[in-house]
Design a protein around this motif. Structure first.
Motif, mmCIF file in Angstrom:
data_model
loop_
_atom_site.group_PDB
_atom_site.id
_atom_site.type_symbol
_atom_site.label_atom_id
_atom_site.label_comp_id
_atom_site.label_asym_id
_atom_site.label_seq_id
_atom_site.Cartn_x
_atom_site.Cartn_y
_atom_site.Cartn_z
ATOM 1 N N GLY A 1 0.840 -1.185 0.000
ATOM 2 C CA GLY A 1 0.000 0.000 0.000
ATOM 3 C C GLY A 1 0.877 1.237 0.000
ATOM 4 O O GLY A 1 2.105 1.159 0.079
ATOM 5 N N THR A 2 0.242 2.389 -0.088
ATOM 6 C CA THR A 2 0.973 3.646 -0.058
ATOM 7 C C THR A 2 0.453 4.486 1.097
ATOM 8 O O THR A 2 -0.724 4.411 1.457
ATOM 9 C CB THR A 2 0.808 4.426 -1.376
ATOM 10 N N SER B 1 -0.342 8.127 2.684
ATOM 11 C CA SER B 1 -0.632 9.526 2.373
ATOM 12 C C SER B 1 -0.962 10.210 3.690
ATOM 13 O O SER B 1 -2.040 9.991 4.244
ATOM 14 C CB SER B 1 -1.802 9.621 1.389
ATOM 15 N N THR C 1 -2.638 8.098 6.488
ATOM 16 C CA THR C 1 -3.575 7.121 5.928
ATOM 17 C C THR C 1 -2.857 6.114 5.038
ATOM 18 O O THR C 1 -2.071 6.484 4.175
ATOM 19 C CB THR C 1 -4.674 7.827 5.115
ATOM 20 N N ARG D 1 -3.238 3.566 2.058
ATOM 21 C CA ARG D 1 -4.119 3.314 0.914
ATOM 22 C C ARG D 1 -3.733 1.967 0.312
ATOM 23 O O ARG D 1 -2.619 1.800 -0.172
ATOM 24 C CB ARG D 1 -3.987 4.430 -0.123
ATOM 25 N N TRP E 1 -11.845 3.583 8.758
ATOM 26 C CA TRP E 1 -11.505 2.763 7.598
ATOM 27 C C TRP E 1 -12.684 2.819 6.642
ATOM 28 O O TRP E 1 -13.836 2.900 7.057
ATOM 29 C CB TRP E 1 -11.168 1.323 7.989
ATOM 30 N N GLU F 1 -12.936 3.401 -1.011
ATOM 31 C CA GLU F 1 -13.241 4.385 -2.052
ATOM 32 C C GLU F 1 -12.878 3.780 -3.386
ATOM 33 O O GLU F 1 -11.701 3.650 -3.716
ATOM 34 C CB GLU F 1 -12.458 5.685 -1.833
ATOM 35 N N THR G 1 -9.947 1.202 -3.687
ATOM 36 C CA THR G 1 -8.902 1.477 -2.710
ATOM 37 C C THR G 1 -9.470 1.429 -1.299
ATOM 38 O O THR G 1 -10.532 2.000 -1.029
ATOM 39 C CB THR G 1 -8.270 2.867 -2.956
ATOM 40 N N LEU H 1 -8.930 2.544 2.537
ATOM 41 C CA LEU H 1 -8.234 3.569 3.306
ATOM 42 C C LEU H 1 -8.274 3.218 4.779
ATOM 43 O O LEU H 1 -9.358 3.030 5.350
ATOM 44 C CB LEU H 1 -8.865 4.942 3.090
ATOM 45 N N GLU I 1 -6.961 4.497 8.520
ATOM 46 C CA GLU I 1 -6.375 5.636 9.246
ATOM 47 C C GLU I 1 -6.233 5.286 10.713
ATOM 48 O O GLU I 1 -7.225 5.011 11.380
ATOM 49 C CB GLU I 1 -7.247 6.878 9.088
#
Length: 197
Positions: A73-74, A76, A79, A81, A186, A189, A192, A194, A196
């Protein structure tokens, strides 16, 4: 003509003018000029094709980087993703007591579940005294409760995390609601997930 078409036409005319003026300034013979013009045409064609297929290229790139990175994941901000894999599920590369593994993120699972083999390899503390019966998508299985000293999922770190362990899970590890409900938020979207902390 829409705005994109006008922009494309203007850019094409400017590129042709640039190439034409550079070729004229060199005062090359016809053969050399033709070769250089064809080379520039090939370069512009490649750029044009790349521009046309940029969305497909981005999808391929995302798929390739997810595979190479092991679906980490990445991040941001705070968060995490997580992209959806081709199987339609969210998988994330995580660490259990410092040992890496892939987890299936499953909001339908009550708790985090580990395969017996992985739990033993990661040094997870398993309570073997009181086995329990749990309901899974594949029916009822026998499992033991366990505690994970350190669970790392991207920027998210949990200590003393609850889990269940069973040989019946095969080689699949699952992050369930016991993990998701501990997060600030969580949500999904599009394709994806997300997370947090």
């Amino acid at each position: 003509m829409n705005g994109d078409t006008v922009t494309g036409v203007v850019a094409s005319v400017m590129m042709l003018m640039l190439v034409g003026s550079s070729l004229a300034a060199r005062r090359l013979n016809f053969g050399q000029t033709l070769r250089m013009a064809l080379a520039w045409l090939a370069i512009f064609s490649v750029v044009f094709v790349l521009f046309l297929f940029r969305d497909e290229g981005k999808a391929i790139w995302n798929r390739a980087t997810a595979d190479i990175a092991g679906s980490r994941g990445t991040v941001s901000g705070t968060t995490l993703r997580v992209p959806m894999r081709e199987d339609g599920h969210f998988w994330v590369r995580s660490k259990v007591n410092g040992r890496e593994t892939d987890f299936l993120v499953d909001s339908g699972a009550t708790t985090t579940a580990l395969s017996l083999e992985f739990a033993q390899a990661a040094g997870v503390e398993i309570d073997t005294m009181f086995p329990m019966t749990i309901n899974t998508a594949n029916g009822q299985v026998q499992a033991q409760t366990a505690r994970i000293a350190s669970l790392n999922v991207g920027p998210i770190t949990q200590s003393d995390a609850r889990a269940v362990v069973s040989a019946s899970f095969g080689d699949t590890n699952v992050l369930g609601m016991s993990f998701l409900s501990s997060l600030k938020s969580w949500k999904v979207e599009g394709r994806t997930l997300l997370l947090e902390p």
